[in-house]
Structures are given as C-alpha cells and as structure tokens.
Design a protein around this motif. Structure first.
Motif, mmCIF file in Angstrom:
data_model
loop_
_atom_site.group_PDB
_atom_site.id
_atom_site.type_symbol
_atom_site.label_atom_id
_atom_site.label_comp_id
_atom_site.label_asym_id
_atom_site.label_seq_id
_atom_site.Cartn_x
_atom_site.Cartn_y
_atom_site.Cartn_z
ATOM 1 N N ALA A 469 19.929 -15.308 26.859
ATOM 2 C CA ALA A 469 19.195 -16.464 26.336
ATOM 3 C C ALA A 469 18.025 -16.015 25.470
ATOM 4 O O ALA A 469 17.741 -16.627 24.429
ATOM 5 N N LYS A 470 17.344 -14.963 25.895
ATOM 6 C CA LYS A 470 16.217 -14.437 25.100
ATOM 7 C C LYS A 470 16.681 -14.021 23.717
ATOM 8 O O LYS A 470 16.026 -14.332 22.706
ATOM 9 N N ASN A 471 17.805 -13.343 23.628
ATOM 10 C CA ASN A 471 18.292 -12.858 22.342
ATOM 11 C C ASN A 471 18.702 -14.004 21.417
ATOM 12 O O ASN A 471 18.607 -13.881 20.194
ATOM 13 N N ARG A 472 19.131 -15.128 21.999
ATOM 14 C CA ARG A 472 19.471 -16.282 21.173
ATOM 15 C C ARG A 472 18.227 -17.001 20.658
ATOM 16 O O ARG A 472 18.224 -17.557 19.563
ATOM 17 N N VAL A 521 4.446 -6.019 20.171
ATOM 18 C CA VAL A 521 4.986 -7.178 20.898
ATOM 19 C C VAL A 521 6.400 -7.486 20.418
ATOM 20 O O VAL A 521 7.298 -7.784 21.223
ATOM 21 N N HIS A 522 6.611 -7.399 19.113
ATOM 22 C CA HIS A 522 7.933 -7.648 18.539
ATOM 23 C C HIS A 522 8.962 -6.703 19.142
ATOM 24 O O HIS A 522 10.067 -7.124 19.539
ATOM 25 N N SER A 527 13.638 -5.578 22.911
ATOM 26 C CA SER A 527 14.232 -4.699 23.919
ATOM 27 C C SER A 527 15.084 -5.496 24.902
ATOM 28 O O SER A 527 14.791 -6.648 25.200
ATOM 29 N N ASP A 528 16.127 -4.853 25.426
ATOM 30 C CA ASP A 528 16.935 -5.463 26.477
ATOM 31 C C ASP A 528 16.567 -4.929 27.855
ATOM 32 O O ASP A 528 17.220 -5.296 28.851
ATOM 33 N N GLU A 531 11.884 -5.506 32.219
ATOM 34 C CA GLU A 531 10.431 -5.490 32.382
ATOM 35 C C GLU A 531 9.708 -5.307 31.050
ATOM 36 O O GLU A 531 8.542 -5.672 30.920
ATOM 37 N N THR A 532 10.388 -4.765 30.058
ATOM 38 C CA THR A 532 9.768 -4.609 28.742
ATOM 39 C C THR A 532 9.705 -5.941 28.009
ATOM 40 O O THR A 532 8.651 -6.342 27.505
ATOM 41 N N PHE A 533 10.834 -6.646 27.932
ATOM 42 C CA PHE A 533 10.803 -7.906 27.168
ATOM 43 C C PHE A 533 10.188 -9.061 27.954
ATOM 44 O O PHE A 533 9.592 -9.957 27.371
ATOM 45 N N TYR A 534 10.298 -9.006 29.296
ATOM 46 C CA TYR A 534 9.902 -10.177 30.079
ATOM 47 C C TYR A 534 8.400 -10.433 30.026
ATOM 48 O O TYR A 534 7.956 -11.581 30.082
#
Length: 572
Positions: A469-472, A521-522, A527-528, A531-534
C-alpha cells in the motif's frame, strides 16, 4: 427531558451557534467560559422558549434578542426524545402558528407542560422584608394558573422568587396541619425541615462539629417578617444573619423544595450557582443539586467559572462540559462537549500561567489536539496531558515556559533533525514515528491487541500489505515533502544566534540543507525495509483501507502495554 442539540441564529451574542453531541446520560451540562463569552445568552434562549410556550411574549422581546436588527431570529432545540421546539421571527421559517403580541413563528412537538425553569444570578435576598402573607402577589391563585408566573422577564433582571417560595411552603404546611389531623408535628418536620438539614449536612463541612441546621420556619404575620431560625453549635440566629454563602445554598434548596414537584419533565437552567461559595462548597453543592434535587427525567444547565464546579463535572459520570471561551461568535460556530479528561478546561478557573502551580507535583505535557485522548489513556504517574491546537502551539508552549513539556509528531523529520531539536529543546519530545497512528497501528501493537482478545493476526502479512500500500500511495505525499518541511517552526527562531545553535536555526532557511534532509526522508519512504519506511509513513492519512485497520477503535489500541512502554521511553 434532556437536550440533544441547540441551534441559534442572530440571537444576542451569536450569529450562528450550534451545540451538538450532548450525551443522553448528561443530567448536568456545565457551561464554562470567561465573562461575556455568551453563556447567559444561551440561557436567554431557554427563557424565551419558556415564554413562547406559555404564550407570554412581550412585543419588544424580539428587539432585545435580535443581534442584527434587520435580520430574523431563529431558535431550534432538539431533545433526546426526538421532540423539538422551533421559533423564528420571520415567516421564511415555515412554522405553523403565531403567538403573543409580536409575530412568532412557532413549532412545538414537546409534550411537557413545563419544559424550562430558569433562575438568574441576581437572586439572593439579603434580608426578609414581608410582614404578612400575600404581600408579594395573589400567590395561591397565580401559582395554580402558572407555576412559573413570577419568573424574571430577562436574564439580566433580578429574581424575586425566594420570599414567594417561603410563603407558599408556609401555606402548604398550614394545609397539612389543618386538613390532615392525623399528621404529627414530627411528620411535618420530616417533610419540610429534614430534607433541608440533610442537604446542609452533605454540602457544608462539619468536621469542626459546627453543623448548620434549620430549626424553625414560621411565616410572616402580625407585622413581623418570617422567623426562619438556624442553629450552629450552641448558637441560634435568624436568616438575616446567615453568611452570603449559606443564604445562597438555602435560597436554592427552598426554591427546589417549592417547585420541583411540578417541574418533573423540565430543563433547569440556573446561572452561577457558585456565587459566594469556596471551592469545596462549590463541588458539594453542585453534587447535591444534581444528584438529589433535580428530578431524574430532567437536566440541569448551569454556567460557572469555578474550579469546584469544573472538578465535579469532570468526575461525574452524568455530567458534560461545554467550553464557550475564546470563540468569535460573529462567525458560525459548532460546539460539542469537551473530553472529560482534558485538563485544559481548568484554564477558565485557573489560567495556564498558574497550571504549573496547581499541578506542582505533576509533569504537564502539551500534545497535539485530539492526540491527547490517547495519551491520557496511559494514565502515566505524575503526568498530565494537555491539548494544544496544533504542532506549533505545542512547540511555543515548551519554548516559552521552562515548566512545560511537549510531544509533537515526527512528520517528515530525519533522525538528524530530531537530534538537533532535542539538543536545543530538551523538554520537547518528538515521536519516533510519523504520527501517533503509526504507534497505534504498528504491527507489534496490533499483535498485542489481538493476543489479548485471543483473535488471529498475521503480523508478516500485515507488514507485506503495508509495504504494498505504501508503494502505491507514496507519490501522493512525497511530491510536497520539501515544502511541508519548510513549515516546521523548530529551526526558525531568531533568538538562537549563538554559534552552537546556528546550524539548528538556519537549517530550514538554508535551502540546500533542507533539500538534503528531504532526500533522506525520500529515501526512507522508498525503502521496503519496514522500520526504515514506517517512521516516515503518514499513517494518519495513508493505508487506511487495509483490512487490518478496520473496526478497531484507536482508543482500544491506546490501552496496550506496548504503546505505554513506547511513550514512557519517549518521555524519559
């Protein structure tokens, strides 16, 4: 009879006021706010509805109530029962009947014969004056014709009902004595004296052993005023010698004793019951009236600035609080009851400048608006969470007062940003994730929630669904990332000119450095690694459609041990 909603247009203080979401359980509605904030104007609306319901509207009423003379007035009150009262001064509101000397377009579906009963703040009688029964009016006749015949016409008028109440109760006692020969004097005392003394015992502090008691109630006659005698310790004294606070309590109780039997399906509205009372008396009097003197099918509305009233309403399960303070009522405004655990309501009685003194043994933590609801559920020892309107207000509270702490969302800050903020403002705590929703919907928090309820939860599938969902959705918020960061207040304070803090002060003024941190931040979001993207994922607005987030109240997710431990760590 209990109110659910109120709508006033062009009425006294209000251009367009709506009050809604009053809980059905609220037997007490406490209005708080500074002087001239509009509380008594609301009571004028209740009084006007009472007058119209009784077909007792003077021709000049509309002019008194109309805020803008050229505009129509509209009042609408909805009750928990589904009944309504609607009034308007203009036929553009299609209500079916008219009443009084002035044109009032009126629609009423209520069945109560006495829907409102109000008392102004100008009601205390310093001394008894009548020397015979009936000097005030044709009391018995008037009361039978209209139980509220002696009400003040406007809420700025003096309320003269106390001596009428004295006369009527005296008359009823005479009837009991002469018409019911089997009644013993003890029965009369039990009916008319003991309820007052029982209330005195609950309201006044008798730890000193000096209990206030009503011992004699003789009506006025033979050119002498009524003999209402009290006892405290070994001393006896008349009504005129009571303190102002004692007179206030006795005045209110006598009024209820005289009238409450005929106001059994009614909205009671009484302005400033707390006059002349200290904080502990305020608390106990409001408790006494609400729980013992207001009939069960009724609701009490009162306005106050007092700490004692606020504290009772805050603790009571049958009370709600509506804050009228600091609103521009020249603009449309909707008010709802304040959350009961909101310490900000104390500011009416005690300003925020004095909060640190009032809660001297507690840590006061300002948080962002409705987030306070979830922090308060943690019930952290020695900690009070106070809502601020937004992130900037939290920051300025902490920056300007060394006794306050704060929690703000991480938003699009980097780890390096947070480190510098914490160095400059050690009492300002920044969430380790984007927002409080990131904590509440964290897979570890959801896992504990389901474990406690013995329901299934696939942690790995949830992380995979989040990642997909994040990637979309990421492009929808990444595009404004740099601009969003430039709105943060932390790095733009001109007073920080010392060399050691120059990098902090200049970070968002330096376009190059801002862009460099925005890139960090970008990359986090791209990242997938969970803990990095969340930590940079806006869970307050993104991924809301996931099935794992459905039908779980955030208030329940705020009660977990995991959430409590994370916030405790943050504040250490």
């Amino acid at each position: 009879m209990k109110i659910k909603t109120i709508h006033l247009q062009n009425f006294k203080r209000f251009t367009d006021l709506t009050i809604e979401n009053i809980p059905e359980t609220s037997k007490l509605v406490l209005l708080i706010g500074t002087n001239a904030s509009g509380k008594s104007s609301l009571f004028d609306a209740f009084g006007f509805c009472a007058d119209v319901a009784k077909r007792d509207v003077a021709a000049d009423f509309w002019d008194y109530y109309r805020k803008i003379p050229s505009q129509p007035v509209h009042l609408e009150i909805g009750f928990q029962s589904g009944e309504t009262i609607r009034l308007a001064s203009d036929k553009t509101y299609p209500y079916g009947t008219t009443t009084g000397k002035d044109i009032v377009y009126y629609e009423n579906t209520i069945t109560s014969t006495n829907p409102f009963y109000g008392r102004t703040s100008l009601r205390q009688v310093p001394r008894l004056t009548r020397t015979a029964l009936g000097q005030g009016s044709k009391l018995k006749y008037e009361f039978e014709k209209d139980v509220d015949w002696d009400r003040p016409r406007f809420f700025i008028d003096r309320d003269e009902r106390f001596e009428n109440d004295i006369e009527r109760i005296a008359g009823i006692i005479f009837q009991d004595v002469f018409h019911s020969y089997e009644k013993h004097v003890d029965t009369i005392r039990e009916k008319y004296i003991q309820p007052i003394n029982a209330a005195f015992a609950r309201v006044f502090d008798h730890t000193s052993g000096l209990r206030l008691e009503l011992i004699e109630f003789i009506p006025p006659f033979d050119d002498e005023t009524a003999k209402i005698t009290f006892k405290k310790g070994k001393s006896q004294f008349p009504y005129n010698c009571l303190s102002a606070g004692e007179k206030e309590v006795f005045n209110i109780l006598i009024n209820f004793m005289n009238r409450k039997d005929v106001f059994q399906d009614t909205i009671y509205f009484i302005d400033e019951i707390d006059l002349h009372l200290n904080t502990s008396l305020q608390f106990r009097l409001l408790k006494e009236i609400t729980e013992n003197w207001i009939p069960e099918n009724c609701q009490l509305w009162t306005a106050s600035h007092s700490l004692g009233f606020i504290e009772y309403a805050k603790q009571s399960g049958i009370a709600c609080i509506i804050d009228f303070d600091n609103y521009d009522f020249d603009l449309p405004k909707t008010l709802v009851p304040d959350p009961k655990d909101n310490p900000d309501i104390y500011e009416i009685a005690v300003s925020k400048e004095l909060l640190s003194s009032l809660f001297r043994d507690r840590r006061i933590v300002f948080v962002e608006n409705t987030d306070r609801d979830y922090y308060a559920m943690l019930d952290l020892p020695g900690t009070i969470f106070v809502p601020a309107n937004n992130r900037n207000q939290v920051y300025h509270k902490v920056r300007t007062d060394p006794q306050f702490f704060g929690i703000v969302d991480r938003d699009f800050l980097t780890d390096n940003d947070i480190e510098q903020i914490r160095t400059a403002y050690p009492r300002l705590h920044v969430l380790r994730y984007y927002s409080i929703e990131n904590y509440l919907y964290h897979p570890d928090n959801l896992a504990e929630y389901h474990r406690n309820r013995r329901t299934s939860f696939d942690r790995e599938k949830y992380i995979a669904d989040l990642t997909e969902a994040k990637n979309r959705e990421k492009d929808s918020f990444i595009i404004d990332l740099t601009q969003d960061r430039s709105s943060y207040p932390y790095f733009r304070e001109p007073e920080y000119d010392a060399k050691s803090q120059a990098p902090l002060r200049n970070r968002f003024r330096n376009e190059k450095e801002n862009k460099e941190q925005a890139v960090v931040v970008h990359e986090n979001i791209k990242s997938d690694d969970f803990e990095t993207f969340y930590k940079s994922l806006p869970m307050n607005s993104c991924c809301k459609h996931l099935v794992q987030r459905q039908n779980i109240p955030k208030s329940e997710l705020a009660k977990t041990t995991w959430f409590r431990e994370r916030i405790t760590e943050l504040l250490q």
